[in-house]
Enzyme design. Structure first.
Site, short mmCIF file in Angstrom:
data_model
loop_
_atom_site.label_atom_id
_atom_site.label_comp_id
_atom_site.label_asym_id
_atom_site.label_seq_id
_atom_site.Cartn_x
_atom_site.Cartn_y
_atom_site.Cartn_z
N ARG A 163 13.60 30.37 42.38
CA ARG A 163 14.58 30.35 41.28
C ARG A 163 15.24 28.96 41.23
O ARG A 163 15.62 28.40 42.25
CB ARG A 163 15.63 31.42 41.50
CG ARG A 163 16.75 31.45 40.43
CD ARG A 163 17.97 30.67 40.87
NE ARG A 163 19.09 30.81 39.95
CZ ARG A 163 20.20 30.08 40.02
NH1 ARG A 163 20.34 29.17 40.97
NH2 ARG A 163 21.18 30.24 39.15
N VAL A 164 15.35 28.43 40.03
CA VAL A 164 16.02 27.14 39.86
C VAL A 164 17.20 27.34 38.92
O VAL A 164 17.06 27.97 37.86
CB VAL A 164 15.04 26.09 39.28
CG1 VAL A 164 15.76 24.79 38.98
CG2 VAL A 164 13.88 25.85 40.24
N GLY A 189 24.37 29.62 36.95
CA GLY A 189 23.49 28.61 36.38
C GLY A 189 22.67 29.03 35.18
O GLY A 189 22.45 28.23 34.26
N THR A 219 29.48 23.80 37.67
CA THR A 219 29.24 24.80 38.72
C THR A 219 29.50 26.17 38.10
O THR A 219 30.33 26.32 37.21
CB THR A 219 30.17 24.59 39.93
OG1 THR A 219 30.08 25.75 40.77
CG2 THR A 219 31.62 24.40 39.54
N THR A 258 28.76 25.29 44.79
CA THR A 258 27.97 24.09 44.50
C THR A 258 28.86 22.87 44.63
O THR A 258 30.07 22.99 44.51
CB THR A 258 27.44 24.26 43.07
OG1 THR A 258 26.51 25.32 43.08
CG2 THR A 258 26.82 23.02 42.50
N1 ASP Z 1 25.31 26.57 39.34
C1 ASP Z 1 24.69 26.93 40.59
C2 ASP Z 1 23.40 27.63 40.31
O1 ASP Z 1 23.38 28.49 39.46
C3 ASP Z 1 25.51 27.78 41.46
C4 ASP Z 1 26.98 27.43 41.59
O2 ASP Z 1 27.47 26.54 40.93
O3 ASP Z 1 27.67 28.07 42.40
O4 ASP Z 1 22.44 27.38 40.99
#
Ligand code: ASP
Length: 303
Positions: free
Chosen positions: A198-199, A224, A221, A170
């Site tokens: 999915r969020v 999530g 990041t 991210t």
């Molecule tokens: N935090 C992000 C999510 O879960 C993924 C990531 O940071 O790699 O969508």
């Protein structure tokens, strides 16, 4: 866990208008064994150029809000990271992007989730904030606004489909401008093979993104679901507000008490009202770069 933090010297007390910026390209299993050296060098060079550009814009007097949007756009366009052009695919093999932005001066925020129509969801998030009365718009609704506002499309050939391990990450940016304003933005393709719709935490204000003048600006990041369950970004801000913790303590304690206690992994970047830059992660690595009020540059991937 190592804490890498910008030096705060009495010099900065003399500086009337501290500025600072930090960015990330995701946390995860980033080690010298999992990443080819040439890739790390390429990505770090890119992160450095984004941070230098952002710092320069802050020196010129641009607002923190503008600067975090510009920095995140660069990271979305890079194709190196799991955002915009480089985003990973969901279980049905297509991209759904999430992003958010927050203005610490007003606590105005904009966010979008499960977007397919634009490669720059951070800009769509900013326009949601500025042109609608809403904070979060998802799916078809967000896609039609991207078209209405003529944002650059996310074409199928824009995506490197075979996502190698090093594209996973991210992106985010946090900044402090000359006027004391803090801002934060985060953008992601989410988790590889995620369910359709999915969020994650990135578009959830208070989970993956938070900024409030006088307190802190944060972009997270990691996994999530755990950041949402921990309300991690706001938990850090609340420790500053109510417990009067130092920024470093607030971040470390929030990670330990809230995230790690339920098994969460990831990282966070922060900028403080004094222009300190902080990075924290409990994964092997996090793509990161920052420049603090003293002009000290940090670019790193591993511990
Ligand atoms: N935090 C992000 C999510 O879960 C993924 C990531 O940071 O790699 O969508």
């Amino acid at each position: 866990m190592p804490f890498i933090k910008g030096l705060f010297t009495p010099l900065s007390l003399l500086m009337a208008q501290p500025i600072a910026v930090a960015i990330h390209g995701g946390a995860g299993n980033l080690t010298p064994h999992t990443l080819p050296t040439s890739k790390v060098q390429e990505h770090e060079a890119y992160l450095k150029s984004v941070v230098e550009e952002a710092y320069h814009l802050l020196e010129e007097g641009r607002l923190a809000l503008e600067v975090v949007e510009i920095a995140v756009r660069r990271l979305e366009d890079a194709g190196y990271f799991n955002a915009g052009r480089g985003a990973v695919l969901n279980e049905k093999g297509f991209v759904q992007l999430d992003a958010s932005i927050m203005d610490g001066k007003t606590r105005r925020s904009g966010a979008v989730a499960a977007v397919r129509a634009t490669g720059n969801p951070v800009t769509l998030a900013r326009l949601v904030m500025e042109r609608t009365n809403h904070v979060l718009i998802v799916g078809e609704g967000a896609d039609s606004l991207a078209k209405l506002w003529a944002l650059p499309p996310l074409r199928n050939d824009y995506i490197p489909h075979a996502s190698p391990v090093w594209t996973q990450g991210t992106v985010g940016a946090v900044a402090l401008d000359k006027y004391g304003n803090l801002a934060a933005a985060t953008s992601t393709g989410g988790i590889v093979g995620k369910k359709v719709g999915r969020v994650g935490d990135s578009p959830i204000i208070g989970a993956g993104t938070y900024a409030e003048n006088g307190l802190i600006a944060l972009s997270a990041t990691g996994h999530g679901e755990y950041f949402i369950r921990s309300v991690l970004a706001y938990d850090i801000a609340a420790r500053l507000r109510y417990a009067k913790a130092s920024p470093a303590q607030a971040i470390e304690e929030a990670f330990k008490d809230r995230l790690e206690s339920i098994g969460g992994t990831g990282g966070v970047i922060a900028v403080t009202p004094k222009g300190e830059v902080l990075f924290y992660f409990n994964t092997p690595g996090m793509y990161r770069a920052g420049k603090d009020a003293q002009g000290r540059l940090i670019v790193a991937t591993f511990r």
